[in-house]
Motif scaffolding. Structure first.
Motif, PDB file in Angstrom:
ATOM      1  N   TRP A  62       0.815  -1.223   0.000  1.00  0.00           N
ATOM      2  CA  TRP A  62       0.000   0.000   0.000  1.00  0.00           C
ATOM      3  C   TRP A  62       0.842   1.263   0.000  1.00  0.00           C
ATOM      4  CZ3 TRP A  62       0.571   3.610   3.824  1.00  0.00           C
ATOM      5  CH2 TRP A  62       1.212   3.206   5.000  1.00  0.00           C
ATOM      6  N   TYR A  64       3.590   1.892  -1.606  1.00  0.00           N
ATOM      7  CA  TYR A  64       4.460   1.945  -2.791  1.00  0.00           C
ATOM      8  C   TYR A  64       4.597   3.370  -3.332  1.00  0.00           C
ATOM      9  CZ  TYR A  64       5.787   1.278  -7.708  1.00  0.00           C
ATOM     10  OH  TYR A  64       6.390   1.367  -8.937  1.00  0.00           O
ATOM     11  N   TYR A  65       3.477   4.054  -3.507  1.00  0.00           N
ATOM     12  CA  TYR A  65       3.526   5.402  -4.101  1.00  0.00           C
ATOM     13  C   TYR A  65       4.205   6.406  -3.171  1.00  0.00           C
ATOM     14  CZ  TYR A  65       0.119   3.591  -7.457  1.00  0.00           C
ATOM     15  OH  TYR A  65      -0.518   2.848  -8.430  1.00  0.00           O
ATOM     16  N   PHE A 124      -6.082   4.625  -4.407  1.00  0.00           N
ATOM     17  CA  PHE A 124      -5.017   4.069  -5.253  1.00  0.00           C
ATOM     18  C   PHE A 124      -4.004   3.269  -4.430  1.00  0.00           C
ATOM     19  CE2 PHE A 124      -6.645   6.989  -8.398  1.00  0.00           C
ATOM     20  CZ  PHE A 124      -6.388   6.345  -9.602  1.00  0.00           C
ATOM     21  N   SER A 125      -3.827   3.632  -3.160  1.00  0.00           N
ATOM     22  CA  SER A 125      -2.892   2.885  -2.321  1.00  0.00           C
ATOM     23  C   SER A 125      -3.456   1.529  -1.916  1.00  0.00           C
ATOM     24  CB  SER A 125      -2.553   3.703  -1.066  1.00  0.00           C
ATOM     25  OG  SER A 125      -1.871   4.888  -1.412  1.00  0.00           O
ATOM     26  N   LYS A 130      -0.360  -1.681  -8.981  1.00  0.00           N
ATOM     27  CA  LYS A 130       0.225  -0.339  -8.938  1.00  0.00           C
ATOM     28  C   LYS A 130       1.275  -0.171 -10.034  1.00  0.00           C
ATOM     29  CE  LYS A 130      -0.356   0.413  -3.942  1.00  0.00           C
ATOM     30  NZ  LYS A 130      -1.027  -0.869  -3.641  1.00  0.00           N
ATOM     31  N   ASN A 134       0.028   5.695 -12.365  1.00  0.00           N
ATOM     32  CA  ASN A 134      -1.217   5.840 -11.608  1.00  0.00           C
ATOM     33  C   ASN A 134      -1.100   6.830 -10.463  1.00  0.00           C
ATOM     34  OD1 ASN A 134      -2.758   4.086 -13.142  1.00  0.00           O
ATOM     35  ND2 ASN A 134      -2.176   2.295 -11.953  1.00  0.00           N
TER      36      ASN A 134
END
Length: 317
Positions: A62, A64-65, A124-125, A130, A134
């Motif tokens: 979750w 990652y971004y 998005f998380s 992913k 995005n």
């Protein structure tokens, strides 16, 4: 008295929705040349929903971004960080709820940006699938909030020296972001050490395009030379773009569906089609291999007489 436009009205909602549908219809239908385009844009969500829940190489945790924005480094490459945006965005969130703008609805807009950014970041998380691109929907909101945070800090420093320190720090941070942007776009644009390079088209692909251009110069039909591409859809792009100047290019997913193979000047195929193709190619073609993406190769099969002409041309140089 309150500004009348601060009070939402139902007609504004319908006007906004109508404008959105009109623009969407125009673009997805290629200005009414592809009437099924708008429907296809909705049906495409089925593919996105299936990908969102499947396992595979695109599944990431979750955070990652957020981690990618805060700190990224691959191997001996440079450090990448856009933490300044996140810090200023946090200040912008505080500003959106701490102050009421003198220009009427400004503070309402920033609050809208805050909730939009928060919800889209969470959504998005939580989606397991992913990819770096995005990040754009919620990163846009973070950038707007960062701008609000920068203005807030400047306005709150009433002394010359403190404001000077804030401006200096902001300037250094912006310079660092600009330097990273330059590296990402002009130096490491296809390098896996760039965190935004993800399943990226290899620079070797341009060698494939150049080879076809060279062979076309030696063929009597030149840009009208017949080219057959036999590969799966996910291994086709960006061939259609780079071969757009060739008027006789066909795309098939299976060898059996591509019609007559023997005698075609140039055939492009994925590696998994080689066994079936070899029956038709025999010794009449010369095959070369080029990288499309990491761990993905395309084969270019050139008719032997054209290949011999190419070698003769190279020997004359």
């Amino acid at each position: 008295p309150k500004d009348s436009y601060n009070t939402p009205k139902l007609k504004h909602l319908f006007i906004g929705m109508g404008a959105a549908l009109l623009i969407s219809g125009l673009f997805y239908s290629s200005f009414f040349r592809n009437l099924s385009g708008p429907l296809d844009s909705l049906l495409a969500f089925g593919s996105y929903l299936s990908r969102a829940g499947e396992a595979g190489m695109h599944v990431h945790p979750w955070y990652y971004y957020i981690k990618m924005l805060v700190y990224s480094r691959y191997g001996p490459g440079s450090v990448w960080s856009e933490a300044l945006i996140l810090i200023l965005a946090a200040v912008g969130c505080f500003s959106a709820f701490k102050t009421r703008k003198e220009n009427g609805s400004g503070y309402l807009f920033m609050r809208f940006v805050f909730f939009y950014t928060l919800l889209s970041t969470i959504i998005f998380s939580l989606i397991a699938y992913k990819t770096p691109w995005n990040i754009l929907p919620f990163y846009m909101g973070m950038i707007l909030l960062a701008g609000e945070g920068g203005v807030f800090l400047i306005r709150k420093t009433d002394k010359i020296w403190t404001r000077g320190v804030v401006l200096l720090l902001l300037g250094l941070g912006i310079f660092n972001l600009g330097a990273q942007s330059y590296r990402a776009n002009f130096k490491y644009f296809a390098d896996p050490r760039n965190p935004y390079v993800y399943a990226h088209t290899s620079t070797d692909f341009l060698n494939l395009v150049q080879r076809i251009e060279d062979i076309a110069l030696l063929h009597p039909d030149h840009k009208q030379m017949l080219i057959k591409v036999i590969t799966d859809p996910y291994e086709t792009w960006p061939l259609p773009w780079y071969l757009r100047k060739f008027s006789r290019v066909g795309y098939w997913q299976e060898v059996d569906a591509a019609g007559e193979i023997s005698g075609v000047p140039v055939i492009i195929s994925s590696i998994d089609k080689l066994d079936k193709l070899q029956v038709f190619l025999g010794d009449d073609y010369l095959s070369e291999f080029y990288g499309l993406r990491p761990e993905v190769l395309l084969a270019v099969h050139i008719r032997q007489d054209l290949w011999n002409k190419f070698l003769e041309k190279q020997a004359e140089r």
